[in-house]
Design a protein around this motif. Structure first.
Motif, PDB file in Angstrom:
ATOM      1  N   ASN A   1       0.837  -1.053  -0.072  1.00 54.63           N
ATOM      2  CA  ASN A   1       0.120  -0.056  -0.149  1.00 54.63           C
ATOM      3  C   ASN A   1       0.900   1.326   0.151  1.00 54.63           C
ATOM      4  OD1 ASN A   1      -2.756   1.271   0.068  1.00 54.63           O
ATOM      5  ND2 ASN A   1      -2.430   1.624   2.160  1.00 54.63           N
ATOM      6  N   GLY A   2       2.415   1.099  -0.340  1.00 52.42           N
ATOM      7  CA  GLY A   2       2.936   2.272  -0.399  1.00 52.42           C
ATOM      8  C   GLY A   2       3.008   3.042  -1.639  1.00 52.42           C
ATOM      9  N   THR A   3       3.878   4.004  -1.700  1.00 47.74           N
ATOM     10  CA  THR A   3       4.128   4.590  -3.032  1.00 47.74           C
ATOM     11  C   THR A   3       4.504   3.855  -4.275  1.00 47.74           C
ATOM     12  OG1 THR A   3       4.995   6.490  -1.928  1.00 47.74           O
ATOM     13  CG2 THR A   3       5.481   6.556  -4.148  1.00 47.74           C
ATOM     14  N   LEU A   4       3.920   3.938  -5.433  1.00 49.23           N
ATOM     15  CA  LEU A   4       4.104   3.277  -6.439  1.00 49.23           C
ATOM     16  C   LEU A   4       5.107   4.351  -7.345  1.00 49.23           C
ATOM     17  CD1 LEU A   4       2.749   0.666  -8.603  1.00 49.23           C
ATOM     18  CD2 LEU A   4       3.652   2.741  -9.678  1.00 49.23           C
ATOM     19  N   PHE A   5       6.340   4.029  -7.659  1.00 57.81           N
ATOM     20  CA  PHE A   5       7.103   4.829  -8.662  1.00 57.81           C
ATOM     21  C   PHE A   5       7.155   4.502  -9.900  1.00 57.81           C
ATOM     22  CE2 PHE A   5       9.295   5.045  -4.350  1.00 57.81           C
ATOM     23  CZ  PHE A   5       9.649   6.196  -4.350  1.00 57.81           C
ATOM     24  N   LEU A   6       6.533   5.390 -10.873  1.00 57.29           N
ATOM     25  CA  LEU A   6       6.225   5.150 -12.132  1.00 57.29           C
ATOM     26  C   LEU A   6       7.472   5.809 -13.048  1.00 57.29           C
ATOM     27  CD1 LEU A   6       4.411   4.040 -14.256  1.00 57.29           C
ATOM     28  CD2 LEU A   6       3.167   6.092 -14.188  1.00 57.29           C
ATOM     29  N   GLY A   7       8.143   5.096 -13.846  1.00 53.33           N
ATOM     30  CA  GLY A   7       9.019   5.682 -14.835  1.00 53.33           C
ATOM     31  C   GLY A   7       8.574   5.284 -16.133  1.00 53.33           C
ATOM     32  N   MET A   8       9.178   5.876 -17.145  1.00 54.94           N
ATOM     33  CA  MET A   8       9.231   5.585 -18.657  1.00 54.94           C
ATOM     34  C   MET A   8      10.586   6.309 -19.475  1.00 54.94           C
ATOM     35  SD  MET A   8       6.886   8.682 -19.909  1.00 54.94           S
ATOM     36  CE  MET A   8       6.749  10.474 -19.522  1.00 54.94           C
ATOM     37  N   ASP A   9      10.643   5.547 -20.448  1.00 52.48           N
ATOM     38  CA  ASP A   9      11.635   5.758 -21.253  1.00 52.48           C
ATOM     39  C   ASP A   9      11.127   6.735 -22.345  1.00 52.48           C
ATOM     40  OD1 ASP A   9      10.778   4.143 -23.163  1.00 52.48           O
ATOM     41  OD2 ASP A   9      12.324   2.651 -23.224  1.00 52.48           O
ATOM     42  N   THR A  10      12.155   6.719 -23.461  1.00 51.41           N
ATOM     43  CA  THR A  10      11.795   7.843 -24.687  1.00 51.41           C
ATOM     44  C   THR A  10      11.311   7.184 -25.728  1.00 51.41           C
ATOM     45  OG1 THR A  10      14.107   7.648 -25.094  1.00 51.41           O
ATOM     46  CG2 THR A  10      13.779   9.358 -23.884  1.00 51.41           C
ATOM     47  N   HIS A  11      10.826   6.030 -25.723  1.00 54.93           N
ATOM     48  CA  HIS A  11      10.082   5.318 -26.927  1.00 54.93           C
ATOM     49  C   HIS A  11       8.618   6.285 -27.240  1.00 54.93           C
ATOM     50  CE1 HIS A  11      12.809   2.166 -26.645  1.00 54.93           C
ATOM     51  NE2 HIS A  11      12.325   1.778 -27.820  1.00 54.93           N
ATOM     52  N   ALA A  12       8.283   6.212 -28.074  1.00 51.69           N
ATOM     53  CA  ALA A  12       6.961   6.857 -28.385  1.00 51.69           C
ATOM     54  C   ALA A  12       5.755   6.393 -27.930  1.00 51.69           C
ATOM     55  CB  ALA A  12       6.602   7.077 -29.928  1.00 51.69           C
ATOM     56  N   LEU A  13       5.561   5.011 -27.827  1.00 47.72           N
ATOM     57  CA  LEU A  13       4.590   4.527 -26.994  1.00 47.72           C
ATOM     58  C   LEU A  13       4.788   4.489 -25.585  1.00 47.72           C
ATOM     59  CD1 LEU A  13       4.032   1.278 -29.272  1.00 47.72           C
ATOM     60  CD2 LEU A  13       2.438   3.208 -29.061  1.00 47.72           C
ATOM     61  N   SER A  14       5.829   4.975 -25.160  1.00 51.31           N
ATOM     62  CA  SER A  14       6.046   4.933 -23.516  1.00 51.31           C
ATOM     63  C   SER A  14       5.240   6.139 -22.981  1.00 51.31           C
ATOM     64  CB  SER A  14       7.551   5.198 -23.288  1.00 51.31           C
ATOM     65  OG  SER A  14       8.259   3.996 -23.478  1.00 51.31           O
ATOM     66  N   GLN A  15       5.134   7.288 -23.485  1.00 46.22           N
ATOM     67  CA  GLN A  15       4.471   8.549 -23.089  1.00 46.22           C
ATOM     68  C   GLN A  15       3.112   8.108 -23.163  1.00 46.22           C
ATOM     69  OE1 GLN A  15       5.659  11.882 -22.311  1.00 46.22           O
ATOM     70  NE2 GLN A  15       4.058  11.651 -21.318  1.00 46.22           N
ATOM     71  N   ALA A  16       2.303   7.296 -24.043  1.00 45.57           N
ATOM     72  CA  ALA A  16       1.055   7.023 -24.062  1.00 45.57           C
ATOM     73  C   ALA A  16       0.596   6.048 -23.113  1.00 45.57           C
ATOM     74  CB  ALA A  16       0.863   6.437 -25.817  1.00 45.57           C
ATOM     75  N   ALA A  17       1.424   5.103 -23.068  1.00 44.70           N
ATOM     76  CA  ALA A  17       1.435   4.047 -22.073  1.00 44.70           C
ATOM     77  C   ALA A  17       1.336   4.740 -20.674  1.00 44.70           C
ATOM     78  CB  ALA A  17       2.209   2.807 -22.107  1.00 44.70           C
ATOM     79  N   TYR A  18       2.195   5.582 -20.394  1.00 46.17           N
ATOM     80  CA  TYR A  18       2.402   5.990 -19.080  1.00 46.17           C
ATOM     81  C   TYR A  18       1.013   6.641 -18.777  1.00 46.17           C
ATOM     82  CZ  TYR A  18       3.536  10.238 -16.293  1.00 46.17           C
ATOM     83  OH  TYR A  18       3.357  11.215 -15.353  1.00 46.17           O
ATOM     84  N   ILE A  19       0.267   7.445 -19.740  1.00 44.67           N
ATOM     85  CA  ILE A  19      -0.840   8.254 -19.366  1.00 44.67           C
ATOM     86  C   ILE A  19      -1.961   7.224 -19.173  1.00 44.67           C
ATOM     87  CG2 ILE A  19      -2.854   9.474 -20.557  1.00 44.67           C
ATOM     88  CD1 ILE A  19      -0.585  11.011 -22.107  1.00 44.67           C
TER      89      ILE A  19
END
Length: 552
Positions: A78-96
């Motif tokens: 139940n703690g913090t979830l750290f969410l990271g992403m790289d620079t692939h085009a689909l990464s930004q969309a999947a992040y959202i």
């Protein structure tokens, strides 16, 4: 595989991905779960796919992230979830898409300020730091998700889950998440909670933090940064357009290092990249073709460093020597660390995958340390790094991590940044490049000749791999030498290889199916010469071919 005629040359317009079309398909194409290729499938590094072929779309991410939420709830995380992403085009969309599900489920999510990129090792190190001193069942334990397909081509996407130990999730966890996610897809996302991203942003539910500074500040605990600064080591960096691009300036500022970015481009087409050996754009920092841009600068710096998009891999370039073979650098790194980390206990083990060079075995033995040989996959090193019983864990594919200077845990995932900085430390402390150190090791232990080849395989043959053993191999010699062992389980932890390893007094080969492609990989090493390696690899291919054909 024949070398592409433009391998190593900068990509041209016809090589580039149509990013607008890719993005539109991410949102509008619905995966057909009756097609195995469009289902969620976790390999050794999470789920990877492409929106063009229906294997990485919005529905996949919604389903996978809801499955991760369900797993967290089941485990009492139940703690913090750290969410990271790289620079692939689909990464930004999947992040959202990931944020929409996480916030709808009231998960406490932390992302990098300005919703920028976050490397895999930074997420891992943040999880380890957040959980330090907490008991295993603590409800406030943190974990993380990283949106990345690693070094895959620009059109690909990927997502992986790191539980509270901070490293790649174990097979039982990924299988649970995979099955749960496919059930959501089958039921047309029934039960998946979503909160509109714009609404979440407007009401301030997304918690943005500076994740760069804590990581950079802590680097002194794992690398002798003062030695690098004193020696004035000149470091050239090519981020390959990856997620760590904004870290190097901060590192240089904080520690007074001489660091130059030879390439500061971030572009979802990765159009600045030289083509890999097969003519594809692939940000593989272990490939001399993909690293051709950095290799042009090799004589301008004491060392050059390249990393893949999520920064869990490293490429080390030395003046006059070019790109080091990953096995060679792992050997040098292990030898140096065992000689220059006086606070490390003599009981600490050294981890390697069973397809890494046998030179590592000789080095570890020379330091009177215990070797822990495991199957392919960094997940096998996680427990040892987490409880600080494993000083170093490294893969032949240029991924590794090691403990802090005091022998405590740094991170539990591969960290391309510290492996790069370690090369600079080696130069600063010894006055020799890692490539020069490798030649010293060769003079002491003998030269090893190593190769990996990939061959196509059908689904039926792939299924037979797990049943290979000494009986099905039906052979007594390899490249003219008596076979001394046929392994189906790793000696370091007894885990199944998923294939086979065959050894002789003068070499070895291992064969295993790819976790993501219709290929099987054969790794081989000779302790004699290139001609012996050629014969060994030919024999290995024929033995595996015959075994797969005859295995019922």
């Amino acid at each position: 595989m024949a070398l592409h005629q433009r391998a190593g040359q900068t990509a041209q317009q016809q090589d580039l991905v149509n990013i607008p079309r890719l993005m539109s398909l991410y949102y509008r194409q619905v995966p057909d779960v009756t097609q195995p290729a469009q289902r969620v499938s976790f390999g050794t590094s999470g789920h990877r796919g492409c929106a063009f072929n229906g294997s990485f779309n919005q529905n996949h991410i919604w389903a996978i992230v809801q499955a991760v939420v369900d797993y967290r709830q089941q485990q009492g995380i139940n703690g913090t979830l750290f969410l990271g992403m790289d620079t692939h085009a689909l990464s930004q969309a999947a992040y959202i898409s990931a944020v929409e599900v996480l916030l709808a489920n009231e998960v406490n999510v932390v992302v990098q300020q300005h919703e920028s990129f976050t490397p895999t090792p930074v997420v891992s190190q943040a999880i380890v730091a957040a959980n330090e001193g907490k008991a295993k069942g603590d409800l406030a334990l943190s974990d993380g998700i990283i949106i990345t397909p690693s070094h895959n081509p620009p059109q690909d996407g990927g997502i992986k889950y790191n539980p509270p130990h901070g490293g790649p999730a174990e097979g039982e966890i990924t299988s649970w998440i995979e099955n749960r996610a496919n059930a959501y897809l089958t039921n047309q996302l029934e039960g998946v909670k979503k909160l509109n991203y714009g609404t979440a942003s407007a009401i301030g539910l997304i918690k943005q933090q500076d994740l760069i500074t804590p990581y950079v500040t802590a680097l002194v605990q794992v690398i002798d940064m003062a030695a690098i600064a004193r020696a004035g080591v000149k470091i050239g960096i090519d981020p390959l357009g990856g997620s760590g691009i904004y870290y190097w300036e901060k590192i240089a500022e904080r520690y007074g290092l001489d660091i130059t970015l030879v390439n500061d481009k971030v572009d979802p087409t990765f159009g600045f990249m030289p083509l890999d050996k097969d003519g594809k754009i692939r940000m593989d920092c272990s490939s001399p073709y993909a690293m051709a841009g950095l290799l042009k600068h090799q004589n301008e710096y004491d060392v050059c460093i390249g990393n893949d998009p999520d920064y869990d891999r490293h490429g080390i370039v030395c003046p006059g020597s070019g790109l080091m073979n990953p096995n060679h650098y792992l050997a040098v790194a292990i030898d140096y660390l065992l000689s220059h980390r006086p606070q490390w206990s003599a009981q600490l083990k050294i981890g390697k995958t069973l397809v890494s060079s046998a030179l590592i075995d000789k080095i570890v033995a020379s330091h009177q340390r215990e070797l822990c040989e495991v199957p392919v996959g960094f997940k096998w090193f996680v427990d040892g790094l987490a409880d600080a019983s494993l000083a170093f864990g490294g893969e032949e594919s240029a991924g590794a991590a090691f403990l802090k200077q005091d022998g405590s845990t740094w991170c539990t995932d591969k960290d391309g940044i510290i492996l790069g900085l370690l090369a600079a430390e080696i130069i600063a402390v010894t006055g020799k490049t890692p490539a020069e150190h490798y030649e010293t090791l060769v003079a002491k232990f003998g030269r090893c000749y190593y190769r990996r080849i990939d061959s196509p395989i059908n689904a039926k043959q792939k299924a037979r791999f797990g049943r290979l053993n000494g009986d099905t191999l039906n052979a007594s010699t390899l490249a003219g030498d008596a076979i001394t062992a046929v392994l189906t389980h790793a000696p370091g932890n007894g885990a199944a290889i998923g294939g086979i390893k065959v050894t002789t007094a003068n070499g070895w080969f291992a064969a295993r199916p790819s976790g993501t492609e219709a290929l099987f990989k054969i790794y081989g090493e000779s302790f004699v010469d290139e001609q012996h390696l050629e014969q060994l690899m030919r024999d290995a291919q024929q033995l595996v071919k015959n075994a797969l054909k005859g295995e019922g």
